[in-house]
Write a protein that holds these residues in place. Structure first.
Motif, PDB file in Angstrom:
ATOM      1  N   ASP A   1       1.326  -0.493  -0.109  1.00 16.74           N
ATOM      2  CA  ASP A   1       0.280   0.069   0.055  1.00 16.74           C
ATOM      3  C   ASP A   1       1.128   1.431   0.222  1.00 16.74           C
ATOM      4  O   ASP A   1       2.114   1.959  -0.264  1.00 16.74           O
ATOM      5  CB  ASP A   1      -1.019   0.306   1.525  1.00 16.74           C
ATOM      6  N   ALA A   2       0.564   2.059   0.313  1.00 16.99           N
ATOM      7  CA  ALA A   2       1.075   4.033   0.275  1.00 16.99           C
ATOM      8  C   ALA A   2       1.962   4.306   1.267  1.00 16.99           C
ATOM      9  O   ALA A   2       3.274   3.943   1.026  1.00 16.99           O
ATOM     10  CB  ALA A   2       0.700   4.834   0.621  1.00 16.99           C
ATOM     11  N   THR A   3       1.708   3.205   2.496  1.00 18.68           N
ATOM     12  CA  THR A   3       2.771   3.571   3.715  1.00 18.68           C
ATOM     13  C   THR A   3       3.484   2.263   3.801  1.00 18.68           C
ATOM     14  O   THR A   3       5.011   3.082   3.818  1.00 18.68           O
ATOM     15  CB  THR A   3       1.738   3.315   4.453  1.00 18.68           C
ATOM     16  N   THR A   4       3.824   0.622   3.019  1.00 15.98           N
ATOM     17  CA  THR A   4       4.798   0.623   2.540  1.00 15.98           C
ATOM     18  C   THR A   4       5.770   0.649   1.948  1.00 15.98           C
ATOM     19  O   THR A   4       6.500  -0.032   1.851  1.00 15.98           O
ATOM     20  CB  THR A   4       4.462  -1.565   2.501  1.00 15.98           C
ATOM     21  N   LEU A   5       4.815   0.914   0.835  1.00 15.40           N
ATOM     22  CA  LEU A   5       5.703   1.752  -0.619  1.00 15.40           C
ATOM     23  C   LEU A   5       6.574   2.725   0.584  1.00 15.40           C
ATOM     24  O   LEU A   5       8.195   3.045  -0.258  1.00 15.40           O
ATOM     25  CB  LEU A   5       5.088   1.986  -1.747  1.00 15.40           C
ATOM     26  N   ARG A   6       6.436   3.510   0.593  1.00 11.07           N
ATOM     27  CA  ARG A   6       7.578   4.837   1.018  1.00 11.07           C
ATOM     28  C   ARG A   6       8.660   4.171   1.742  1.00 11.07           C
ATOM     29  O   ARG A   6       9.533   4.857   1.539  1.00 11.07           O
ATOM     30  CB  ARG A   6       6.702   5.638   1.747  1.00 11.07           C
ATOM     31  N   ARG A   7       8.121   3.496   2.960  1.00 12.77           N
ATOM     32  CA  ARG A   7       8.470   2.831   3.655  1.00 12.77           C
ATOM     33  C   ARG A   7       9.996   1.265   3.128  1.00 12.77           C
ATOM     34  O   ARG A   7      11.494   1.568   3.510  1.00 12.77           O
ATOM     35  CB  ARG A   7       7.677   1.490   5.082  1.00 12.77           C
ATOM     36  N   ALA A   8       9.470   1.392   2.049  1.00  9.20           N
ATOM     37  CA  ALA A   8      10.815  -0.114   1.175  1.00  9.20           C
ATOM     38  C   ALA A   8      11.728   1.481  -0.223  1.00  9.20           C
ATOM     39  O   ALA A   8      12.759   0.793   0.330  1.00  9.20           O
ATOM     40  CB  ALA A   8       9.639  -0.585   0.441  1.00  9.20           C
TER      41      ALA A   8
ATOM     42  N   VAL B   1      14.447   9.402  -1.943  1.00 14.34           N
ATOM     43  CA  VAL B   1      13.891  10.516  -1.565  1.00 14.34           C
ATOM     44  C   VAL B   1      12.595  10.200  -1.781  1.00 14.34           C
ATOM     45  O   VAL B   1      12.867  10.438  -3.518  1.00 14.34           O
ATOM     46  CB  VAL B   1      14.604  11.898  -1.286  1.00 14.34           C
ATOM     47  N   VAL B   2      11.412  10.361  -1.250  1.00 15.50           N
ATOM     48  CA  VAL B   2      10.094  10.169  -1.917  1.00 15.50           C
ATOM     49  C   VAL B   2       9.445  11.349  -2.756  1.00 15.50           C
ATOM     50  O   VAL B   2       9.305  12.358  -2.050  1.00 15.50           O
ATOM     51  CB  VAL B   2       8.942   9.449  -1.220  1.00 15.50           C
ATOM     52  N   VAL B   3       9.218  11.988  -3.997  1.00 16.59           N
ATOM     53  CA  VAL B   3       8.895  12.749  -4.371  1.00 16.59           C
ATOM     54  C   VAL B   3       7.021  12.801  -4.025  1.00 16.59           C
ATOM     55  O   VAL B   3       6.612  14.027  -4.047  1.00 16.59           O
ATOM     56  CB  VAL B   3       9.230  13.464  -5.818  1.00 16.59           C
ATOM     57  N   ARG B   4       6.845  11.590  -4.489  1.00 17.70           N
ATOM     58  CA  ARG B   4       4.944  11.900  -4.216  1.00 17.70           C
ATOM     59  C   ARG B   4       4.570  10.082  -4.600  1.00 17.70           C
ATOM     60  O   ARG B   4       5.455   9.680  -5.565  1.00 17.70           O
ATOM     61  CB  ARG B   4       4.188  12.055  -5.310  1.00 17.70           C
TER      62      ARG B   4
ATOM     63  N   PHE C   1      -8.951   9.257  -3.567  1.00 19.98           N
ATOM     64  CA  PHE C   1      -8.906   8.779  -1.995  1.00 19.98           C
ATOM     65  C   PHE C   1      -7.404   7.962  -1.885  1.00 19.98           C
ATOM     66  O   PHE C   1      -7.077   7.180  -0.367  1.00 19.98           O
ATOM     67  CB  PHE C   1      -9.612   8.472  -1.169  1.00 19.98           C
ATOM     68  N   GLY C   2      -6.459   7.515  -2.758  1.00 17.16           N
ATOM     69  CA  GLY C   2      -5.345   6.862  -2.298  1.00 17.16           C
ATOM     70  C   GLY C   2      -5.476   5.080  -2.725  1.00 17.16           C
ATOM     71  O   GLY C   2      -5.177   4.454  -2.694  1.00 17.16           O
ATOM     72  N   HIS C   3      -7.077   4.602  -3.635  1.00 18.47           N
ATOM     73  CA  HIS C   3      -7.594   3.248  -3.423  1.00 18.47           C
ATOM     74  C   HIS C   3      -7.491   3.077  -4.224  1.00 18.47           C
ATOM     75  O   HIS C   3      -7.782   1.951  -5.250  1.00 18.47           O
ATOM     76  CB  HIS C   3      -8.685   3.160  -1.970  1.00 18.47           C
ATOM     77  N   GLY C   4      -6.633   3.321  -5.657  1.00 19.74           N
ATOM     78  CA  GLY C   4      -6.888   2.966  -6.765  1.00 19.74           C
ATOM     79  C   GLY C   4      -5.892   1.411  -6.857  1.00 19.74           C
ATOM     80  O   GLY C   4      -5.149   1.355  -5.539  1.00 19.74           O
ATOM     81  N   ASP C   5      -6.320   1.173  -7.811  1.00 19.90           N
ATOM     82  CA  ASP C   5      -5.908  -0.715  -8.271  1.00 19.90           C
ATOM     83  C   ASP C   5      -4.291  -0.317  -8.021  1.00 19.90           C
ATOM     84  O   ASP C   5      -2.988  -1.536  -7.573  1.00 19.90           O
ATOM     85  CB  ASP C   5      -6.658  -1.808  -8.763  1.00 19.90           C
ATOM     86  N   GLU C   6      -3.738   1.072  -8.902  1.00 19.16           N
ATOM     87  CA  GLU C   6      -2.021   0.723  -8.944  1.00 19.16           C
ATOM     88  C   GLU C   6      -1.838   1.601  -8.081  1.00 19.16           C
ATOM     89  O   GLU C   6      -2.472   3.423  -7.785  1.00 19.16           O
ATOM     90  CB  GLU C   6      -1.661   1.374 -10.309  1.00 19.16           C
ATOM     91  N   LEU C   7      -0.280   1.547  -7.467  1.00 19.87           N
ATOM     92  CA  LEU C   7       0.678   2.826  -7.063  1.00 19.87           C
ATOM     93  C   LEU C   7       1.635   3.244  -8.235  1.00 19.87           C
ATOM     94  O   LEU C   7       2.027   2.525  -8.527  1.00 19.87           O
ATOM     95  CB  LEU C   7       1.203   2.490  -5.708  1.00 19.87           C
ATOM     96  N   LEU C   8       1.741   5.045  -7.654  1.00 19.05           N
ATOM     97  CA  LEU C   8       3.115   5.094  -8.270  1.00 19.05           C
ATOM     98  C   LEU C   8       3.388   6.209  -8.759  1.00 19.05           C
ATOM     99  O   LEU C   8       2.887   6.666  -7.297  1.00 19.05           O
ATOM    100  CB  LEU C   8       2.337   5.822 -10.130  1.00 19.05           C
ATOM    101  N   ALA C   9       4.381   5.991  -8.182  1.00 24.77           N
ATOM    102  CA  ALA C   9       5.369   6.570  -7.290  1.00 24.77           C
ATOM    103  C   ALA C   9       7.464   7.321  -7.586  1.00 24.77           C
ATOM    104  O   ALA C   9       7.089   6.939  -8.320  1.00 24.77           O
ATOM    105  CB  ALA C   9       6.437   5.616  -6.401  1.00 24.77           C
ATOM    106  N   VAL C  10       7.429   8.376  -8.069  1.00 23.48           N
ATOM    107  CA  VAL C  10       8.248   9.143  -7.984  1.00 23.48           C
ATOM    108  C   VAL C  10       9.481   9.553  -6.572  1.00 23.48           C
ATOM    109  O   VAL C  10       9.148   9.949  -6.276  1.00 23.48           O
ATOM    110  CB  VAL C  10       8.144  10.133  -9.009  1.00 23.48           C
ATOM    111  N   ALA C  11      10.324   8.622  -7.159  1.00 25.73           N
ATOM    112  CA  ALA C  11      11.797   9.274  -5.094  1.00 25.73           C
ATOM    113  C   ALA C  11      13.045   9.307  -6.684  1.00 25.73           C
ATOM    114  O   ALA C  11      13.191   9.413  -7.676  1.00 25.73           O
ATOM    115  CB  ALA C  11      11.825   7.891  -4.820  1.00 25.73           C
ATOM    116  N   ARG C  12      14.035  10.419  -5.773  1.00 23.84           N
ATOM    117  CA  ARG C  12      15.362  10.663  -6.186  1.00 23.84           C
ATOM    118  C   ARG C  12      15.744   9.832  -5.441  1.00 23.84           C
ATOM    119  O   ARG C  12      16.014   9.499  -3.789  1.00 23.84           O
ATOM    120  CB  ARG C  12      15.177  11.898  -5.969  1.00 23.84           C
TER     121      ARG C  12
END
Length: 307
Positions: free
Chosen positions: A207-214, A221-224, A293-304
């Motif tokens: 989910d968004a929390t565990t993806l950010r943690r990973a 550094v997570v951008v979004r 509300f962040g519950h779409g079936d796919e997460l997209l992350a951009v990080a540096r």
């Protein structure tokens, strides 16, 4: 508490050794909430499963419909990079599939290269697009060689996501960009057993929390982080749930039976795909709410990567 077979096994995100039962036979880490398939603790199983699922018989572009879906998806990923201010540079895609994203990235002005464990996929993509694809481990590529690394629906196949992200970061130039997409286990469809991302070759669920943690554990550094709700997710989930389809076991593949494959395309695929697209259009307000509300079936992350 319900630990896996070996109670000394630990969560790949937080190293906690206590797990609770989650839906559909999966485990949830008590420490950080990470969802994991208990098979992820078996050594090298991630590589074995991917060789079985994406070996020589795998054909990523099976029809016009699949090619069209991939074109739309590639444009969406490139748009997400543009929103982060990334419009050019040396780009590496890990897990090349049909090569559609690499081809789209080249047309958008990037200098693309691929990396994949499947020799047949690497060869086909290079022959079709002329884009070089390294066949082998990511760690064999030069360090600090790329400005952008993309992994689209790859991280959930890996039993050690933080270690894999660290290897990816080492391939980036200082301050380089990582673009990651994964299924979102907090999407509303994941409450149903027929969610199409409950795949037998998926070992971890974010989910968004565990993806950010990973990402942060791998020194990004997570951008979004945002979510996207595809037009096909509810249709596939409800059809598969009604049919009692689960993906915990390897399904029989149409690729091994050309006549059956042709029969499927001629008689069923067009109405099936039209129904899929039509249902997605009809429920667009629901899809919009899920994304919002962040519950779409796919997460997209951009990080540096850290400079």
């Amino acid at each position: 508490m319900a630990p896996p077979n070996n109670a000394m096994k630990t969560c790949p995100l937080c190293a906690n050794s206590h797990f609770a039962n989650h839906h559909f036979g999966l485990l949830r880490c008590v420490g950080c909430g990470f969802i994991i398939d208990r098979r992820a603790f078996a050594p090298q199983l991630d590589r074995t499963l991917n060789e079985e699922a994406f070996g020589d018989q795998y054909e990523p572009q099976r029809s016009f419909w699949v090619r069209w879906f991939e074109t739309v998806k590639s444009r969406r990923y490139l748009a997400n990079l543009r929103r982060a201010g990334v419009t050019q540079g040396r780009l590496l895609e890990i897990g090349v599939g049909s090569g559609s994203f690499l081809d789209a990235a080249r047309k958008a002005g990037f200098e693309p290269m691929g990396c994949d464990l499947s020799r047949s996929l690497a060869t086909r993509v290079t022959q079709r697009t002329g884009i070089p694809v390294h066949c082998g481990d990511l760690a064999a590529l030069p360090r600090h060689a790329f400005d952008i690394v993309c992994m689209h629906h790859v991280l959930e196949h890996v039993s050690d996501p933080v270690g894999f992200l660290q290897i990816a970061r080492e391939r980036l130039t200082p301050g380089g960009t990582l673009h990651v997409t994964v299924p979102n286990v907090s999407c509303w469809e994941a409450k149903f057993p027929g969610w199409n991302c409950y795949a037998y070759y998926h070992l971890t669920y974010f989910d968004a929390t565990t993806l950010r943690r990973a990402l942060e554990s791998a020194r990004f550094v997570v951008v979004r982080i945002g979510s996207h709700e595809s037009f096909s997710a509810w249709f596939l989930t409800l059809v598969r749930t009604a049919a009692g389809i689960r993906s915990s076991e390897a399904p029989p593949t149409l690729a091994t039976n050309p006549s059956r494959k042709s029969h499927w395309r001629f008689f069923f695929e067009h109405p099936y795909r039209l129904a899929m697209v039509g249902s997605g259009l009809l429920i667009w307000p629901l899809r919009w709410l899920q994304e919002r509300f962040g519950h779409g079936d796919e997460l997209l992350a951009v990080a540096r990567s850290e400079e």
